[in-house]
Enzyme design. Structure first.
Site, short mmCIF file in Angstrom:
data_model
loop_
_atom_site.label_atom_id
_atom_site.label_comp_id
_atom_site.label_asym_id
_atom_site.label_seq_id
_atom_site.Cartn_x
_atom_site.Cartn_y
_atom_site.Cartn_z
N ARG A 107 -0.50 10.48 9.58
CA ARG A 107 -1.11 10.91 10.60
C ARG A 107 -0.71 10.37 12.01
O ARG A 107 -1.18 10.68 13.07
CB ARG A 107 -2.91 9.74 10.61
CG ARG A 107 -3.51 10.08 9.59
CD ARG A 107 -4.39 8.87 9.29
NE ARG A 107 -3.83 7.86 8.28
CZ ARG A 107 -4.42 6.70 8.00
NH1 ARG A 107 -5.72 6.47 8.12
NH2 ARG A 107 -3.72 6.14 6.94
N GLY B 66 4.92 3.92 3.39
CA GLY B 66 4.45 5.03 3.52
C GLY B 66 4.95 5.72 4.53
O GLY B 66 5.79 5.62 5.12
N ALA C 224 29.75 4.73 53.92
CA ALA C 224 28.66 5.87 53.28
C ALA C 224 29.76 7.03 52.94
O ALA C 224 30.64 7.55 53.46
CB ALA C 224 27.92 6.26 54.55
C1 UD1 Z 1 -5.36 0.18 4.15
C2 UD1 Z 1 -6.25 -0.53 3.17
C3 UD1 Z 1 -7.85 -0.55 3.94
C4 UD1 Z 1 -7.59 -1.50 5.00
C5 UD1 Z 1 -6.40 -0.92 5.92
C6 UD1 Z 1 -6.13 -2.04 7.06
C7 UD1 Z 1 -5.79 0.37 0.91
C8 UD1 Z 1 -6.06 1.23 0.06
N1 UD1 Z 1 -6.65 0.48 2.06
O1 UD1 Z 1 -5.85 1.27 4.39
O2 UD1 Z 1 -8.69 -1.26 2.83
O3 UD1 Z 1 -8.67 -1.42 5.73
O4 UD1 Z 1 -5.21 -0.84 5.32
O5 UD1 Z 1 -5.10 -1.93 7.85
O6 UD1 Z 1 -5.14 -0.49 0.74
N2 UD1 Z 1 2.07 1.89 1.87
C9 UD1 Z 1 3.28 1.98 0.74
N3 UD1 Z 1 3.06 2.73 -0.26
C10 UD1 Z 1 2.07 3.51 -0.31
C11 UD1 Z 1 1.10 3.54 0.48
C12 UD1 Z 1 1.11 2.87 1.66
O7 UD1 Z 1 4.11 0.69 0.97
O8 UD1 Z 1 2.12 4.33 -1.43
C13 UD1 Z 1 2.26 1.05 3.04
C14 UD1 Z 1 2.13 1.79 4.32
O9 UD1 Z 1 3.46 2.17 4.86
C15 UD1 Z 1 1.39 0.91 5.52
C16 UD1 Z 1 0.54 -0.13 4.38
O10 UD1 Z 1 1.05 0.37 3.09
O11 UD1 Z 1 2.37 -0.05 5.99
C17 UD1 Z 1 -1.11 0.25 4.69
O12 UD1 Z 1 -1.08 1.95 4.14
P1 UD1 Z 1 -1.91 2.75 5.14
O13 UD1 Z 1 -1.80 4.17 4.38
O14 UD1 Z 1 -1.87 2.78 6.44
O15 UD1 Z 1 -3.41 2.31 4.63
P2 UD1 Z 1 -4.82 2.45 5.34
O16 UD1 Z 1 -5.20 3.71 4.98
O17 UD1 Z 1 -4.55 2.02 6.62
CA CA Z 2 -2.90 1.31 7.98
#
Ligand code: UD1
Ligand code: CA
Length: 470
Positions: A21, A17, A384
């Site tokens: 944010r 990801g 010094a």
């Molecule tokens: C996610 C969970 C949420 C949980 C939370 C806990 C989902 C849909 N939601 O939300 O239920 O409470 O984590 O912290 O899973 N990533 C990828 N590929 C993508 C999207 C994300 O590899 O296409 C990775 C991101 O880099 C990250 C992780 O997955 O490390 C979680 O993604 P993030 O967008 O942070 O999910 P949250 O909205 O926090």
């Molecule tokens: Ca997250």
């Protein structure tokens, strides 16, 4: 044992990801907590839990992420990033056939412990779950997916905050984003995901409802809210940082380090400090720094990638990629730049800057000096205001000061130059040629004293008045 062989477990860490944010040009998972990228924490926990088979899903700035982690891991490329469900689907496709169970972890939860991961895996095997989740109950569930349970307490699914109605938002039990899945039902459920949701993504979380609806066992373990903290924003990052730093300081104190004010002492992960060392407030111990025993560090000291011995005193100083030998004293107000080495019992005092300089045992540079590219022997005193003129605008040149030499105050040592063993440099000298051993090097105008100066000045003034006022 499944069919006479061990069920194989592979870990998948999701790190593709962008981390919108964070508002950053850096991928979120590389943002540092106590000097170490978030992602490195998760991987360390997975390895400590005993798993060596680890795939990392990379996407946004994939090369940068992979380069920072090295070649120990398998990388799966996810392009574009269409959600956590899509990421896991790609990882599954690349997985060897003999993998039966998958541990899925987010890349943005740096505080998770190996013990929790082991508990998750153990529960998964005991319960024979199709999915086993880590859940938590934070004070404020904001930002996390909420866990929906049936009247009988069974887990029915997870609803993402952005898709939740008011009743669901009120649920305090949240999804930590860490799971163990049985491979076959997971693969099947992933094939049925739809991006028809608030974020237009394939949510891994939707797999839970699909498995539960098929009557397959979905179970959970609970972890502390702090431990599953997901870092999505800079303020989450600051929270994680505070927690990790507190843990680091507590571990050091437990091992015998005194911290006068642990709340205002900043020690990176991986720094070591010996017992009976006292750290005063506003110190930053960064990178690969090691400090020995019975030293006094601070107040106001930054040590980065430096090795400090036993019994050292450092106050109000910045020390970068340097070594400070046992029993040395540094500061107040000293700046040791990369490549500086102080031998045992050296003294570097106030307003002194050293760069790529070796200061021999027991030698002193007590005040107001700049020494660059200098080799200083044992028992030398540098007066010094001594400056090495090591740079001619194009190249850097060395200065050598041999054992027991004495450099008078305010000397300029124009490099390359050597001051021999036991030699003396007269105060105020500009030394452009080598000074032989035991010699006195003087490089300055001789002093003249003009007698009756004051009286002559008075007379001159009087004459000027008389002629001007006429
Ligand atoms: C996610 C969970 C949420 C949980 C939370 C806990 C989902 C849909 N939601 O939300 O239920 O409470 O984590 O912290 O899973 N990533 C990828 N590929 C993508 C999207 C994300 O590899 O296409 C990775 C991101 O880099 C990250 C992780 O997955 O490390 C979680 O993604 P993030 O967008 O942070 O999910 P949250 O909205 O926090
Ligand atoms: Ca997250």
């Amino acid at each position: 044992m499944v069919g006479g062989r061990m069920a194989r477990l592979q870990a998948v860490v999701l790190a593709a990801g962008r981390g919108t944010r964070m508002h950053s040009s850096q991928p979120k998972v590389l943002h540092q907590v106590a000097g170490k990228p978030m992602l490195a924490y998760i991987l360390a926990a997975v390895e400590k839990a005993g798993l060596s088979d680890i795939a990392v899903v990379v996407g946004h700035r994939a090369d940068l992420v992979a380069r920072s982690l090295g070649e120990r891991y398998t990388y799966i490329h996810q392009e574009p990033q269409r959600g956590t469900g899509d990421a896991v689907r790609l990882a599954l496709e690349a997985m060897p056939a003999e993998v039966d169970d998958i541990l899925v972890l987010p890349g943005d939860t740096p505080l998770v412990t190996a013990a929790t991961l082991q508990g998750l895996v153990a529960r998964h095997h005991e319960a024979g779950g199709a999915a086993t989740l880590v859940l938590a109950r934070p004070e404020s569930p904001g930002g996390y997916g909420r866990v929906r349970r049936g009247a009988d307490g069974r887990i029915l699914g997870i609803v993402e905050e952005k898709d939740a109605g008011p009743d669901e938002l009120a649920i305090r039990e949240v999804n930590a984003g860490m799971y163990c899945f049985r491979r076959a039902p997971l693969a099947e459920a992933l094939a049925h995901l739809s991006p028809a949701n608030a974020q237009g993504e394939y949510y891994l979380t939707d797999v839970i409802a699909l498995l539960a609806a098929r009557g397959l066992p979905v179970v959970a373990v609970e972890a502390g809210a702090e431990e599953v903290l997901g870092v999505n924003s800079r303020s989450d990052l600051a929270r994680a940082e505070k927690i990790v730093r507190r843990q680091i300081n507590q571990a050091l104190m437990a091992a015998g380090v005194t911290m006068v004010d642990p709340e205002n002492t900043y020690v990176d992960a991986g720094v070591s400090v010996g017992a009976d060392t006292i750290i005063y407030p506003l110190c930053f111990l960064e990178g690969a720094t090691r400090v020995g025993r019975e030293s006094r560090i601070g107040p106001g000291v930054t040590l980065r990638d430096s090795v400090v011995g036993d019994n050292v005193t450092i106050m109000h100083a910045v020390v970068l990629s340097s070594r400070v030998g046992d029993g040395s004293q540094v500061g107040p107000f000293a700046y040791l730049r990369p490549g500086t080495v102080l031998a045992a019992g050296a003294k570097v005092g106030d307003f002194v800057e050293l760069k790529s300089t070796f200061v021999g045992p027991g030698s002193k540079v007590p005040h107001l000096s700049y020494l660059g590219d200098a080799q200083i022997g044992a028992g030398v005193n540098v007066g010094a205001g001594t400056i090495t003129c090591n740079y001619d605008g194009q190249d850097k040149w060395p200065t050598i000061i041999e054992d027991e030499a004495f450099i008078g105050s305010n000397a300029n040592l124009v490099a390359p130059v050597r001051v021999g063993r036991g030699a003396v440099v007269g105060a105020g000298s500009t030394i452009t040629r080598d000074v032989p051993a035991e010699a006195l090097g003087l490089g300055r105008e001789r002093q003249v004293n003009i007698g009756g100066w004051k009286e002559r000045q008075e007379k001159k003034k009087q004459q000027q008045k008389n002629s001007g006022g006429g």
